[in-house]
Design a protein around this motif. Sequence first.
Motif, PDB file in Angstrom:
ATOM      1  N   GLU A 124      16.308  16.644  -2.827  1.00 45.94           N
ATOM      2  CA  GLU A 124      16.369  17.199  -4.177  1.00 45.94           C
ATOM      3  C   GLU A 124      15.631  18.535  -4.186  1.00 45.94           C
ATOM      4  O   GLU A 124      14.810  18.783  -3.311  1.00 45.94           O
ATOM      5  N   PRO A 125      15.919  19.379  -5.167  1.00 38.28           N
ATOM      6  CA  PRO A 125      15.305  20.712  -5.134  1.00 38.28           C
ATOM      7  C   PRO A 125      13.808  20.701  -5.446  1.00 38.28           C
ATOM      8  O   PRO A 125      13.048  21.469  -4.876  1.00 38.28           O
ATOM      9  N   GLY A 126      13.370  19.825  -6.367  1.00 42.03           N
ATOM     10  CA  GLY A 126      11.979  19.879  -6.836  1.00 42.03           C
ATOM     11  C   GLY A 126      10.951  19.514  -5.779  1.00 42.03           C
ATOM     12  O   GLY A 126      10.009  20.274  -5.540  1.00 42.03           O
ATOM     13  N   PRO A 127      11.059  18.337  -5.161  1.00 43.29           N
ATOM     14  CA  PRO A 127       9.995  17.878  -4.273  1.00 43.29           C
ATOM     15  C   PRO A 127       9.636  18.837  -3.136  1.00 43.29           C
ATOM     16  O   PRO A 127       8.446  19.075  -2.904  1.00 43.29           O
ATOM     17  N   PRO A 128      10.615  19.410  -2.416  1.00 41.93           N
ATOM     18  CA  PRO A 128      10.186  20.304  -1.323  1.00 41.93           C
ATOM     19  C   PRO A 128       9.369  21.474  -1.843  1.00 41.93           C
ATOM     20  O   PRO A 128       8.363  21.874  -1.231  1.00 41.93           O
ATOM     21  N   SER A 129       9.791  22.002  -2.986  1.00 39.52           N
ATOM     22  CA  SER A 129       9.073  23.141  -3.558  1.00 39.52           C
ATOM     23  C   SER A 129       7.663  22.722  -3.953  1.00 39.52           C
ATOM     24  O   SER A 129       6.676  23.433  -3.668  1.00 39.52           O
ATOM     25  N   ALA A 130       7.540  21.530  -4.578  1.00 36.91           N
ATOM     26  CA  ALA A 130       6.216  21.053  -4.965  1.00 36.91           C
ATOM     27  C   ALA A 130       5.348  20.816  -3.738  1.00 36.91           C
ATOM     28  O   ALA A 130       4.152  21.125  -3.727  1.00 36.91           O
ATOM     29  N   ALA A 131       5.971  20.270  -2.680  1.00 35.55           N
ATOM     30  CA  ALA A 131       5.222  19.997  -1.460  1.00 35.55           C
ATOM     31  C   ALA A 131       4.694  21.289  -0.864  1.00 35.55           C
ATOM     32  O   ALA A 131       3.531  21.387  -0.452  1.00 35.55           O
ATOM     33  N   LYS A 132       5.556  22.297  -0.858  1.00 32.89           N
ATOM     34  CA  LYS A 132       5.121  23.587  -0.306  1.00 32.89           C
ATOM     35  C   LYS A 132       3.986  24.167  -1.133  1.00 32.89           C
ATOM     36  O   LYS A 132       3.023  24.711  -0.603  1.00 32.89           O
ATOM     37  N   LYS A 133       4.118  24.010  -2.459  1.00 38.12           N
ATOM     38  CA  LYS A 133       3.088  24.563  -3.326  1.00 38.12           C
ATOM     39  C   LYS A 133       1.755  23.869  -3.063  1.00 38.12           C
ATOM     40  O   LYS A 133       0.718  24.523  -2.914  1.00 38.12           O
TER      41      LYS A 133
END
Lengths: 522, 683
Positions: free
Chosen positions: B172-181
């Motif tokens: 999904e788009p959200g989790p990878p971005s949150a993980a990176k953040k």
Amino acid sequence: MSVQQPSTVEPLAALPAQTGAAPLPEWTALGPVLALVAAGLLLLLWDTVFPNRRTNTELSVIAAVGSLAALALSGWYLAAGTGRPATGGAITLFAEAITIDGLALFFTAIVASVTTLVVVASRDYLTDHETPGEFYSLVVLAAAGMALLASASSLATIFVALEMVSLPSYALVAYLKENRGSVEAGLKYFLVGAVSSAIFVFGISLVYAATGSLLLSDVAAAFGDLGDLAGVAGVGVVMMIAGFAFKTASVPVHFWAPEVYEGAPAPVSAFLSSASKAAGFAVAFRVFTEAFHLGGEVTAVGIDWALVFAVLAVVTMTLGNFAAAVQTEVKRMLAYSSIGHAGYALIGLAAISAGGSHNGAVMGASMAHLFVYGFMNTGAFLFIAMVERWGVGRTFEDYAGLGTVAPMASVAMTVFMFSLAGLPPFGGFFSKYFLFAGAVFNGFWWLAAVGALNSVLSLYYYSRVVKAIWIEDPTDALAAVDSRPTALYGAVIVAAVATVVVLPGFGPVIETAEAAATALFG
Amino acid sequence: MVDAFAYVPAIVALPFVSFLVALAFGKYLPKGGAFGGIAATAGSFLLSLWVLATVAAGGQHVETLYTWVSTDGIAGGIGPQEIELTFGVLIDPLSALMLVIVTLIAMLVHVFSLGYMNDEGEPDLPRYYAGLGLFTASMLGFVVADNLLMAFMFFELVGLCSYLLIGFHFREPGPPSAAKKAFLVTRFGDYFFLVGVVAVFATFGTASFAGSESFPVLAEHALAGEFDAWTPFGLEAGTWFTAVGLLVLGGAIGKSAQFPLHTWLPDAMEGPTPVSALIHAATMVAAGVYLVARMYGFYVLTPTTMAIIAFVGGFTALFAATMGLVKDELKQVLAYSTISQYGYMMLALGAGGYVAAVFHLMTHAFFKALLFLGAGAVIIAMHHEENMWEMGGLKEKLPVTYWTFLAGSLALAGIFPFAGFWSKDEILYEALVHGLNEPLLLGAWAMGLLAVPVTAFYTFRMVFLTFHGEPRTDVARDPHPVRWNVKGPLTVLGVLAVVAGTVNMVPVQKVLGIEGIDLLHLWLDGHYGGFSELTSHHYAELGPYSSGYIAGGEVPTVLIGAGVSLALALGGLGLAWKLYNVAEPAEHTAALGGVKTVLYNNYYQDELQVRLAGVTAGVASAADTFDQGVIDGVVNGVSSVSLVSGDRIRRVQTGVVTHYAALLTLGVTGLILVLGVLGGWFL
């Protein structure tokens, strides 16, 4: 830097020296040289008894056994501490014309290692040559001359030993009689060598005129009070520098090197650029520390020789590296890189200050660099010998894709290139590191900086070889790679292994070298 | 008797083995390797209890297990010359307590995951359980670390695991971005930490936490003039120690989500809910506070650092609480409450309340794990709907969840006699009595106190919107039932959230004069076992604060403090009751006017950081230009100069040997002339 002797070898240490229960006779200290001479004579004898043998395996074995014996003897003496302060100091023979000490044994070991690699590799390089006998005897006798050069402590013996190295070398360079390049290179080498020898012997005569002696120790004593003859002695010293520069392929007598290394058979290039260069440095180290007060107070001559060598070192390494960067042929690139490395080794003579606490460390590091260089440079030239034997071309483009057909040897060549450039974890990194660090500690940070800059530049052209071998696509020329010359392969691999093994074994090497160098300043 | 301390490495190793097993064989195991993880964490939990009991019986333990770098002097280096880099374990009351907390929470999270992940048919379960195992192992390794470098390494591993688990649903788009953040923001803090570790080594030559040669003790001696610590630029030892302390604090601020590095945490809600529970209660976020507590002996030496810690903590507590006021999603509210609660712990540490901070760390671990698992249960029931406005009326359908969640909420809001009341009250009390002589600390206390009603308000807004009133959607009318594997952990934690406060009833002791009911104080003060230089009264002796009282004494101060904070909490609760405990609650946010937008947007923190990142992007592109233009230009210049001059050299190299002879002779002659003139040979 204290001289550390492992206590376990104390009984051995006593053998050739004057102390202990049953010391060997003093002449046995010359054992390594004698082993090489004996092997050379045996080779001549063998060639006389079996003049029509078409195989050169026996010759190669005899030469290898002789040089290995010399290596073993010098290694043993080094481990035992022969000729070192701990066992009674340097051993002098023939009215001090010859001195066996740590320096002499260390360089004998370098020469013997290189000789072993070269004679083993030559079995395959000269496999269809008509008269291989002379080749081996010339190599081994030249090696004997080099070992003698490292031990010579009289200007007369130095000159004789120098010629003993030079004359066989001229013949060796021109050994491929059918090959125009080889013959031309031989002639050039001879002519430049003759000029250099003339200058060198003229320099000796001037020094003798000023000091009244040929023995290094007497010359050193006379340098303390030269009176009106300081100028004469000074000119003589400069002329002798020219002679050393010829042997070590340093500026201003470096012109012969690219042509000779390129034209000569590749094993001979390896031999000259590694062993002969090392022997030249050995005698330069000895003469300048023992006779001309390098590392002491400036004498009546009024010149700090370290500064002269610093200028020569900078010019030599810069010139060698800059020229190497524009070459299109691998062998010629290596020839210029060899000039560059002479510049690095010159730091051992240049970064010396009067009474400096790290004088021994710097010169020892330079010796250790020549030791590592003996393996990595010989290995690189032997790889070229292999490529020449296959008949693949000479340029960088011709080397494209060699990694696909000869992976083992290509890995070895990669090790040589990165080690020559001074990348960790190979031997070349450690020796350069200690060399530059020693220079910095002795206050010559600018010299170390120039050396480091040059090393960075050198990475450019060394990596070109690696890139060609591994990354570029193979060409049709590689179809010529049809054989696996065992002995040549073996020599290349052994050199590569030695370059890598230096990693854990560098401690003993640098300690031995520093101890030997410190003894010179003592 | 077998020594419990011999098994300390096993506590760390067991979850690591479960990580390896789940990674390698998870596919072939029932439940995707869940049972291995449960067994491993249960084993670690039992061993931790044993260790705790051994410490209670008067034990302590420090041991170097492995020396991986040892040097007897680096030539030409700076600072102390002999440095050893080691792995070792340090078991004292603090780490023994933390071991029990972490293993307990980890075990319950594993059990809960059976309900949340397995029963819901999530894919990639082996990867999930491998991540949980490694996460737990890293945190346990961090807890038992006996030196700062080892702590740093496990600290980084914890960060890596949080990245892996937050980004678990990477398709999904959200989790990878949150993980990176999460990874990048915490890494920003860790840079300072790393520099701090190096600084500690350079200054003291050691980074061990315990013993007479540990760096806090050496720092103490250095300030007393008995030890000559290395400092750069000839700085005063005190100034330099402040700088080092702040550098290490950078890591703690990033991991514990303190202002201004808190922005990663709300986004981290993208991870599976059990992971959020683990992150917030026992592992990642707790690591920062634990780090400060672990090297508290170093921090108490520098008053400036203490003041900064206190002020950052108090500010974060209030600041994050206000942002929690208007959030619509269940987990978002909990996320901001986590930031706020860790702010309290930092406030306690900065205010000299070492025991209070550890106390709150413990109670918070229990009730926040409870709340997250409760939220997870609600999310299961609501078919993965997280918006509270879509819920309502779940009280009747999910009784176990409701009552345990309520216990957790009362604890979070600080209502007497739940766990959170005791710990929060002690923090505010410590800040108050120490702050009466320190205006800055008093300001921090005031912010902490102001956060109390805000916390109570948002907590019960959440409770009322979720469980009370009428169901607002069809799903809320007919929620999905939850099984034992969800109810079990909730019940255990619910009980703990109610009773955990009793381990440290300091106010009762002070008011009624009953001795010996401040167990945690005695525990951390080394009354049972422990190292004398790691006890709370040792820290108090070193600390910069003195106590002041209002209304003429200790007892009135205790009573007034507790009364005020309880009144404020009840006030917040009451307001939430009035506004949201109705059949059809409305948003009521319009009353906030312009403030609402600001709060909704989290004070534009993210936008600010993005803009700051934009500035750094500008710097980066300037650096890139510099690199491309100047550095590469110089390098290219050098090589082209060298190529050109190399070409010249090649032209000199004509191949004609007479030229060589001439050049050679000219060169030597030139050398003779120059040297002769310099040396005066021709005179």
